[in-house]
Design an enzyme around this catalytic site. Structure first.
Site, PDB file in Angstrom:
ATOM      1  N   PRO A  26      -6.685   1.167   5.030  1.00 27.71           N
ATOM      2  CA  PRO A  26      -5.458   0.486   5.470  1.00 27.71           C
ATOM      3  C   PRO A  26      -4.454   0.507   4.327  1.00 27.71           C
ATOM      4  CG  PRO A  26      -7.150  -1.125   4.865  1.00 27.71           C
ATOM      5  CD  PRO A  26      -7.779   0.236   4.763  1.00 27.71           C
ATOM      6  N   MET A  27      -3.209   0.791   4.616  1.00 30.48           N
ATOM      7  CA  MET A  27      -2.179   0.772   3.570  1.00 30.48           C
ATOM      8  C   MET A  27      -0.890   0.237   4.153  1.00 30.48           C
ATOM      9  SD  MET A  27      -3.182   4.329   1.669  1.00 30.48           S
ATOM     10  CE  MET A  27      -2.170   4.155   0.245  1.00 30.48           C
ATOM     11  N   CYS A  32      -6.129  -7.672  -1.205  1.00 31.84           N
ATOM     12  CA  CYS A  32      -4.720  -7.383  -1.466  1.00 31.84           C
ATOM     13  C   CYS A  32      -4.246  -8.064  -2.760  1.00 31.84           C
ATOM     14  CB  CYS A  32      -3.859  -7.836  -0.287  1.00 31.84           C
ATOM     15  SG  CYS A  32      -2.127  -7.454  -0.543  1.00 31.84           S
ATOM     16  N   ASN A  37     -14.989   2.714  -1.837  1.00 32.64           N
ATOM     17  CA  ASN A  37     -13.544   2.971  -1.831  1.00 32.64           C
ATOM     18  C   ASN A  37     -12.987   2.962  -3.255  1.00 32.64           C
ATOM     19  OD1 ASN A  37     -10.677   0.978  -1.378  1.00 32.64           O
ATOM     20  ND2 ASN A  37     -10.748   3.108  -0.749  1.00 32.64           N
ATOM     21  N   GLY A  38     -12.090   3.907  -3.500  1.00 39.45           N
ATOM     22  CA  GLY A  38     -11.363   3.956  -4.768  1.00 39.45           C
ATOM     23  C   GLY A  38     -11.451   5.295  -5.470  1.00 39.45           C
TER      24      GLY A  38
HETATM   25  C1  LIG Z   1       0.720   1.056  -0.668  1.00 38.54           C
HETATM   26  C2  LIG Z   1      -0.652   0.462  -0.450  1.00 38.54           C
HETATM   27  C3  LIG Z   1      -0.832  -0.434   0.577  1.00 38.54           C
HETATM   28  C4  LIG Z   1      -2.107  -1.004   0.788  1.00 38.54           C
HETATM   29  N1  LIG Z   1      -2.289  -1.875   1.841  1.00 38.54           N
HETATM   30  C5  LIG Z   1      -3.527  -2.366   2.092  1.00 38.54           C
HETATM   31  C6  LIG Z   1      -3.779  -3.180   3.243  1.00 38.54           C
HETATM   32  O1  LIG Z   1      -2.888  -3.445   4.075  1.00 38.54           O
HETATM   33  N2  LIG Z   1      -5.045  -3.663   3.419  1.00 38.54           N
HETATM   34  C7  LIG Z   1      -6.064  -3.378   2.536  1.00 38.54           C
HETATM   35  O2  LIG Z   1      -7.194  -3.832   2.738  1.00 38.54           O
HETATM   36  N3  LIG Z   1      -5.864  -2.581   1.477  1.00 38.54           N
HETATM   37  C8  LIG Z   1      -4.630  -2.066   1.235  1.00 38.54           C
HETATM   38  N4  LIG Z   1      -4.448  -1.217   0.184  1.00 38.54           N
HETATM   39  C9  LIG Z   1      -5.605  -0.799  -0.626  1.00 38.54           C
HETATM   40  C10 LIG Z   1      -6.221   0.492  -0.058  1.00 38.54           C
HETATM   41  O3  LIG Z   1      -6.751   0.279   1.227  1.00 38.54           O
HETATM   42  C11 LIG Z   1      -7.357   1.016  -0.976  1.00 38.54           C
HETATM   43  O4  LIG Z   1      -8.320   0.017  -1.084  1.00 38.54           O
HETATM   44  C12 LIG Z   1      -6.854   1.378  -2.363  1.00 38.54           C
HETATM   45  O5  LIG Z   1      -5.685   2.154  -2.298  1.00 38.54           O
HETATM   46  C13 LIG Z   1      -7.936   2.127  -3.160  1.00 38.54           C
HETATM   47  O6  LIG Z   1      -8.321   3.310  -2.509  1.00 38.54           O
HETATM   48  P1  LIG Z   1      -7.741   4.749  -2.978  1.00 38.54           P
HETATM   49  O7  LIG Z   1      -8.000   4.859  -4.455  1.00 38.54           O
HETATM   50  O8  LIG Z   1      -8.503   5.731  -2.149  1.00 38.54           O
HETATM   51  O9  LIG Z   1      -6.264   4.735  -2.695  1.00 38.54           O
HETATM   52  C14 LIG Z   1      -3.189  -0.658  -0.061  1.00 38.54           C
HETATM   53  C15 LIG Z   1      -2.981   0.261  -1.094  1.00 38.54           C
HETATM   54  C16 LIG Z   1      -1.735   0.825  -1.300  1.00 38.54           C
HETATM   55  C17 LIG Z   1      -1.558   1.818  -2.431  1.00 38.54           C
END
Ligand SMILES: Cc1cc2nc3c(=O)[nH]c(=O)nc-3n(C[C@H](O)[C@H](O)[C@H](O)COP(=O)(O)O)c2cc1C
Length: 346
Positions: free
Chosen positions: A28-29, A119, A221-222
């Site tokens: 989710p983002m 968040c 995740n990450g």
């Molecule tokens: C712009 C942005 C918005 C995000 N919004 C959410 C969200 O609405 N809910 C959530 O659980 N995580 C949110 N995250 C976190 C991501 O879901 C994820 O956990 C984080 O980016 C790490 O994973 P990655 O390294 O693959 O990006 C957000 C991250 C970014 C960068």
């Protein structure tokens, strides 16, 4: 010169080396992964589920239209048109109100309700939502228990997503226990604390410790940006399932490449072509200003990935209207592409 894209042969496509691929989810983002993004990436393939941007639960029960705005897929059994399930994420700190929203969204057709305990945003944390809750495992337990109770007589199940902690990892096992015992059926762990923000590295070794201590599946995740990262994360964490965020936005073909074991990376043209499909679809019911903002935003995320798009990004960055942006992207998409066959026909 013709603008017709040329396809390269996928000569280095080999049989999968990882014997049993786990599930791969689109993270989710908020402000980025809307229904259009979920649709496009699920069409490209390799995805087992997506999660909506969070619905913020503050003081009162939201009206139906707010639920639908976060997740238009509710009207199609919470699935994208390719049948990929979409989980509905809630964020808040009031157990009763969250439970009321969980039961309402299940009534509207959500099959999975997800709780956000990760968040890092200041405004969200100031109102006691998101990662700040990781300092109070008792409250997390209350929230998860209330939501799980609310879903008991529905067809929906509850999941959660958390970070390793707020300032440090001191409470990580308490939070895991609170979520497990509260009744969540699985847990995504973004392998960083809140204060670490999005700074690499992600601590995949912590995922292994949590997995060993957990009775429910832990989804890793990450910092998964490539096939190599995916394999390494699975190896270190021992987690079967993974959730991909920025890496999958930077390369919308990544989940599909992981599943099909395609090492070859997309070209700039492949990325432009994917972005164009998203933007053209959005064009139907969004103003030019929105398209321009989303185009620049997504290209900015692509720039952080492994495919060089700096020149394209610089050209689009200065665009004042969406027509110019479309022209630049169309010209780029006309160049050499590897993955024409993975995109839906427009
Ligand atoms: C712009 C942005 C918005 C995000 N919004 C959410 C969200 O609405 N809910 C959530 O659980 N995580 C949110 N995250 C976190 C991501 O879901 C994820 O956990 C984080 O980016 C790490 O994973 P990655 O390294 O693959 O990006 C957000 C991250 C970014 C960068």
């Amino acid at each position: 010169m013709s603008n017709a894209p040329t396809a390269l042969s996928l000569s280095n496509t080999t049989e999968p080396t990882v014997s049993s691929k786990g599930r791969i989810a689109l993270a989710p983002m908020e402000g980025v992964v809307d229904a259009g993004v979920r649709q496009l990436i699920s069409e490209i393939g390799g995805l087992d589920f997506c999660v909506t941007e969070f619905m913020r639960v503050t003081t009162e029960l939201q009206p139906r239209r707010s639920f639908m705005k976060v997740c238009p897929e509710l009207v199609t059994q919470s699935k994208t048109s390719t049948g990929t399930p979409v989980h509905y994420q809630l964020l808040g700190s009031d157990p009763e109100l969250l439970a009321a929203h969980a039961s309402k969204v299940a009534w509207y057709g959500a099959e999975v309700v997800d709780l956000n305990f990760g968040c890092p945003a200041k405004t969200v944390n100031r109102h006691k939502g998101g990662a700040v809750l990781l300092q109070t495992p008792e409250l997390i337990h209350e929230i998860v228990s209330a939501c799980s109770e609310a879903l008991k007589d529905t067809n929906a199940r509850l999941t959660a997503k958390m970070r390793l902690g707020y300032e440090d990892t001191a409470l990580v096992f308490d939070n895991l226990k609170a979520i497990e015992e509260g009744g969540a059926t699985e847990l995504v762990v973004h392998a960083r604390t809140k204060v670490e923000g999005y700074k690499p590295p992600a601590h995949w070794e912590w995922l292994a410790k949590l997995r060993e201590a957990s009775s429910i599946p832990i989804i890793a995740n990450g910092e998964i940006w490539s096939l190599g990262d995916y394999d390494k994360c699975r190896e270190i964490s021992g987690c079967v399932d993974s959730m991909l965020g920025r890496g999958l936005l930077a390369d919308p073909y990544l989940a599909r490449r992981i599943v099909d074991n395609i090492e070859i990376k997309p070209t700039e043209a492949d990325l432009s072509a994917a972005l164009l499909i998203y933007l053209r679809r959005m064009q139907m019911d969004h103003p030019s200003k929105f398209l321009l903002a989303r185009g620049k935003q997504w290209l900015g995320m692509m720039k952080k990935g492994l495919v060089p798009v700096d020149t394209l990004f610089d050209a689009v960055k200065t665009c004042q209207n969406s027509d110019t942006m479309f022209e630049i992207l169309e010209q780029s998409a006309g160049k050499e592409r590897h993955f024409i066959h993975l995109l839906p026909n427009e």
